[in-house]
Scaffold this motif. Structure first.
Motif, PDB file in Angstrom:
ATOM      1  N   PHE A   1       0.853  -1.069   0.077  1.00  0.00           N
ATOM      2  CA  PHE A   1       0.160   0.070   0.419  1.00  0.00           C
ATOM      3  C   PHE A   1       0.323   1.570   0.327  1.00  0.00           C
ATOM      4  CE2 PHE A   1      -2.649  -3.036   1.972  1.00  0.00           C
ATOM      5  CZ  PHE A   1      -3.497  -2.863   1.018  1.00  0.00           C
ATOM      6  N   VAL A   2       0.134   2.346  -0.474  1.00  0.00           N
ATOM      7  CA  VAL A   2       1.212   3.397  -0.811  1.00  0.00           C
ATOM      8  C   VAL A   2       0.166   4.506  -1.218  1.00  0.00           C
ATOM      9  CG1 VAL A   2       2.735   5.104  -2.830  1.00  0.00           C
ATOM     10  CG2 VAL A   2       2.913   1.960  -2.504  1.00  0.00           C
ATOM     11  N   ALA A   3       0.310   5.448   0.846  1.00  0.00           N
ATOM     12  CA  ALA A   3      -0.199   6.388   0.810  1.00  0.00           C
ATOM     13  C   ALA A   3       0.258   7.533   0.669  1.00  0.00           C
ATOM     14  CB  ALA A   3      -1.220   5.722   2.210  1.00  0.00           C
ATOM     15  N   GLY A   4       0.289   8.789   0.109  1.00  0.00           N
ATOM     16  CA  GLY A   4       0.356  10.304   0.059  1.00  0.00           C
ATOM     17  C   GLY A   4      -0.205  11.110   0.648  1.00  0.00           C
ATOM     18  N   GLY A   5       0.027  11.878   1.905  1.00  0.00           N
ATOM     19  CA  GLY A   5      -0.857  12.727   2.561  1.00  0.00           C
ATOM     20  C   GLY A   5      -1.720  12.423   3.393  1.00  0.00           C
TER      21      GLY A   5
ATOM     22  N   VAL B   1       3.156  -1.055   4.091  1.00  0.00           N
ATOM     23  CA  VAL B   1       3.086  -0.305   4.528  1.00  0.00           C
ATOM     24  C   VAL B   1       3.813   1.155   3.604  1.00  0.00           C
ATOM     25  CG1 VAL B   1       1.292   1.777   5.216  1.00  0.00           C
ATOM     26  CG2 VAL B   1       0.867  -0.514   5.481  1.00  0.00           C
ATOM     27  N   ILE B   2       4.058   1.943   2.354  1.00  0.00           N
ATOM     28  CA  ILE B   2       4.841   3.021   2.593  1.00  0.00           C
ATOM     29  C   ILE B   2       3.990   4.911   2.944  1.00  0.00           C
ATOM     30  CG2 ILE B   2       5.469   4.229   1.391  1.00  0.00           C
ATOM     31  CD1 ILE B   2       6.687   2.006  -0.657  1.00  0.00           C
ATOM     32  N   ILE B   3       4.610   5.243   3.712  1.00  0.00           N
ATOM     33  CA  ILE B   3       3.438   6.474   4.139  1.00  0.00           C
ATOM     34  C   ILE B   3       4.253   7.266   3.458  1.00  0.00           C
ATOM     35  CG2 ILE B   3       2.336   7.916   5.603  1.00  0.00           C
ATOM     36  CD1 ILE B   3       1.778   6.400   7.810  1.00  0.00           C
ATOM     37  N   GLY B   4       3.575   8.490   2.323  1.00  0.00           N
ATOM     38  CA  GLY B   4       4.399   9.258   2.041  1.00  0.00           C
ATOM     39  C   GLY B   4       3.880  11.233   2.459  1.00  0.00           C
TER      40      GLY B   4
ATOM     41  N   ASP C   1      11.821  15.919   1.896  1.00  0.00           N
ATOM     42  CA  ASP C   1      12.978  16.790   2.450  1.00  0.00           C
ATOM     43  C   ASP C   1      13.279  15.855   2.948  1.00  0.00           C
ATOM     44  OD1 ASP C   1      11.466  16.090   4.853  1.00  0.00           O
ATOM     45  OD2 ASP C   1      11.442  18.029   5.022  1.00  0.00           O
ATOM     46  N   GLY C   2      13.621  14.481   3.926  1.00  0.00           N
ATOM     47  CA  GLY C   2      14.058  13.946   4.386  1.00  0.00           C
ATOM     48  C   GLY C   2      14.185  13.944   5.843  1.00  0.00           C
ATOM     49  N   SER C   3      13.494  14.495   6.066  1.00  0.00           N
ATOM     50  CA  SER C   3      13.302  15.198   7.965  1.00  0.00           C
ATOM     51  C   SER C   3      12.579  13.794   8.571  1.00  0.00           C
ATOM     52  CB  SER C   3      12.538  15.816   7.449  1.00  0.00           C
ATOM     53  OG  SER C   3      11.084  16.237   7.201  1.00  0.00           O
ATOM     54  N   TYR C   4      12.308  12.293   7.703  1.00  0.00           N
ATOM     55  CA  TYR C   4      11.705  11.497   8.492  1.00  0.00           C
ATOM     56  C   TYR C   4      11.862  10.208   7.662  1.00  0.00           C
ATOM     57  CZ  TYR C   4       9.139   8.711  12.211  1.00  0.00           C
ATOM     58  OH  TYR C   4       9.153   7.397  12.628  1.00  0.00           O
ATOM     59  N   GLY C   5      12.595   9.274   7.909  1.00  0.00           N
ATOM     60  CA  GLY C   5      12.339   8.328   7.068  1.00  0.00           C
ATOM     61  C   GLY C   5      13.200   8.351   6.339  1.00  0.00           C
ATOM     62  N   PHE C   6      13.103   7.272   5.552  1.00  0.00           N
ATOM     63  CA  PHE C   6      13.083   7.364   3.845  1.00  0.00           C
ATOM     64  C   PHE C   6      13.839   8.749   3.329  1.00  0.00           C
ATOM     65  CE2 PHE C   6      12.997   6.911  -1.199  1.00  0.00           C
ATOM     66  CZ  PHE C   6      13.858   6.485  -0.923  1.00  0.00           C
ATOM     67  N   ASN C   7      14.874   9.015   2.413  1.00  0.00           N
ATOM     68  CA  ASN C   7      14.701  10.755   2.063  1.00  0.00           C
ATOM     69  C   ASN C   7      14.276  10.284   0.821  1.00  0.00           C
ATOM     70  OD1 ASN C   7      15.305  12.868   1.284  1.00  0.00           O
ATOM     71  ND2 ASN C   7      17.405  13.269   1.920  1.00  0.00           N
ATOM     72  N   GLY C   8      13.130  10.589   0.536  1.00  0.00           N
ATOM     73  CA  GLY C   8      12.680  10.806  -1.138  1.00  0.00           C
ATOM     74  C   GLY C   8      11.373  10.411  -1.920  1.00  0.00           C
ATOM     75  N   MET C   9      10.592  10.166  -2.423  1.00  0.00           N
ATOM     76  CA  MET C   9       9.509  10.132  -2.504  1.00  0.00           C
ATOM     77  C   MET C   9       8.803   8.702  -2.482  1.00  0.00           C
ATOM     78  SD  MET C   9       8.117  13.264  -4.440  1.00  0.00           S
ATOM     79  CE  MET C   9       8.826  14.226  -4.541  1.00  0.00           C
ATOM     80  N   VAL C  10       8.105   8.611  -2.321  1.00  0.00           N
ATOM     81  CA  VAL C  10       7.181   7.094  -2.243  1.00  0.00           C
ATOM     82  C   VAL C  10       7.556   6.340  -4.034  1.00  0.00           C
ATOM     83  CG1 VAL C  10       5.559   7.323  -1.044  1.00  0.00           C
ATOM     84  CG2 VAL C  10       5.138   7.751  -3.780  1.00  0.00           C
ATOM     85  N   THR C  11       7.589   7.033  -4.862  1.00  0.00           N
ATOM     86  CA  THR C  11       8.670   5.739  -5.791  1.00  0.00           C
ATOM     87  C   THR C  11       9.646   5.224  -5.641  1.00  0.00           C
ATOM     88  OG1 THR C  11       9.201   8.076  -7.009  1.00  0.00           O
ATOM     89  CG2 THR C  11       7.111   6.712  -7.263  1.00  0.00           C
ATOM     90  N   GLY C  12      10.418   6.245  -4.998  1.00  0.00           N
ATOM     91  CA  GLY C  12      11.899   5.956  -4.086  1.00  0.00           C
ATOM     92  C   GLY C  12      11.778   5.013  -3.710  1.00  0.00           C
TER      93      GLY C  12
END
Length: 296
Positions: free
Chosen positions: A110-114, A136-139, A164-175
């Motif tokens: 699951f990929v969730a944005g905002g 699950v990925i939360i972006g 902005d890399g301020s938490y967790g994986f640094n980048g977009m959900v696609t990355g």
């Protein structure tokens, strides 16, 4: 009247409410939505269901103010009420009707944005309750905009990604998807992506390359929620669909995202709606073209 039992601010400009709506809570399923109306003259606001409790008879909604009506809604407190709270609307997630034994053999991502995190949560929770673990990925743009992190951790294997890399994986959900698949060797049968149109578009572009079936939940402008007004018209595999009755979930690899995003912008003005009526002809509205207030 539908009483608000809890109202809180989750993050900057993101709000959560528990609403007493026993009939809806008793019959809703993951993937469906409601339409709320604050008062007699208020705008009809479509919102995907974040959670539901059949025992308590409550529906949980999460929203982000984008106009006058949702801004007014954000000012409501526990004890206030909605004039109308209609649902459940739309089709439930497709896995709800699948054979449970077959479902347990599938691996879901699951990929969730905002704010899209809200409708993802009940789906992951539903699977978890049946012994099916999903990734699950939360972006979010920044750490401060991450919502429902603890709730999601309790039901799924969570990765948080911040632009902005301020938490967790640094980048977009696609990355983050590429990291799971290419670097960690994860394999998925189905991806469910819910969030901004542009996010879902690029998730689908990537998952198509990776050979992963992808379901998206479309939440375009809606007016009546019954397929009559034509506001939520989308093209899926070259066919006209209406998100409120045919969806909101569709095969993401077949959705014309560019057309949908352009149409959403046009539908915001009277001139744009008039042009859409002219261009789309008989397919502009569902139910044989019998309209509602959406074009007034």
């Amino acid at each position: 009247m539908y009483k608000i039992l809890r109202a809180e601010k989750l993050a900057a400009n993101i709000y959560l409410m528990d609403v007493e709506a026993k009939r809806i809570a008793n019959s809703c399923k993951p993937g469906q939505f409601i339409i709320a109306k604050i008062d007699e003259k208020g705008e009809r606001i479509p919102l995907t269901i974040c959670d539901y409790n059949k025992e308590k008879g409550t529906i949980t909604i999460v929203f982000q103010p984008v106009g006058a009506s949702t801004e007014k809604m954000s000012q409501l407190k526990a004890g206030d009420s909605f004039r109308d709270f209609t649902g459940p609307l739309g089709q439930p997630s497709e896995f709800v009707n699948e054979d449970l034994d077959e479902l347990k053999n599938k691996k879901y991502l699951f990929v969730a944005g905002g704010v899209g995190t809200a409708p993802v949560y009940p789906q992951v929770k539903w699977l978890h309750e049946r012994g099916i673990e999903a990734d699950v990925i939360i972006g979010a743009k920044t750490k401060d905009l991450v919502i429902l992190e603890d709730e999601m951790k309790a039901v799924g294997n969570l990765t948080v990604a911040t632009d902005d890399g301020s938490y967790g994986f640094n980048g977009m959900v696609t990355g983050a998807i590429e990291d799971l698949v290419k670097n960690q060797g994860k394999k998925y049968d189905v991806c469910v992506a819910i969030g901004p149109m542009i996010m879902m578009k690029f998730v689908c572009k990537l998952t198509k390359e990776l050979g992963i079936k992808t379901i998206v939940s479309l939440n375009p402008i809606m007016v009546d929620g019954t397929g009559m007004c034509g506001a939520c018209r989308v093209l899926v595999g070259g066919e006209v669909k209406f998100a409120c009755v045919d969806g909101p979930e569709f095969d993401g690899h077949l959705v014309d995202f560019d057309q949908s995003m352009k149409r959403q912008q046009m539908y915001k003005t009277e001139e744009g709606r008039a042009l859409l009526r002219l261009r789309e002809g008989d397919t502009h509205k569902g139910n044989g073209g019998k309209g509602c207030g959406g074009d007034k």
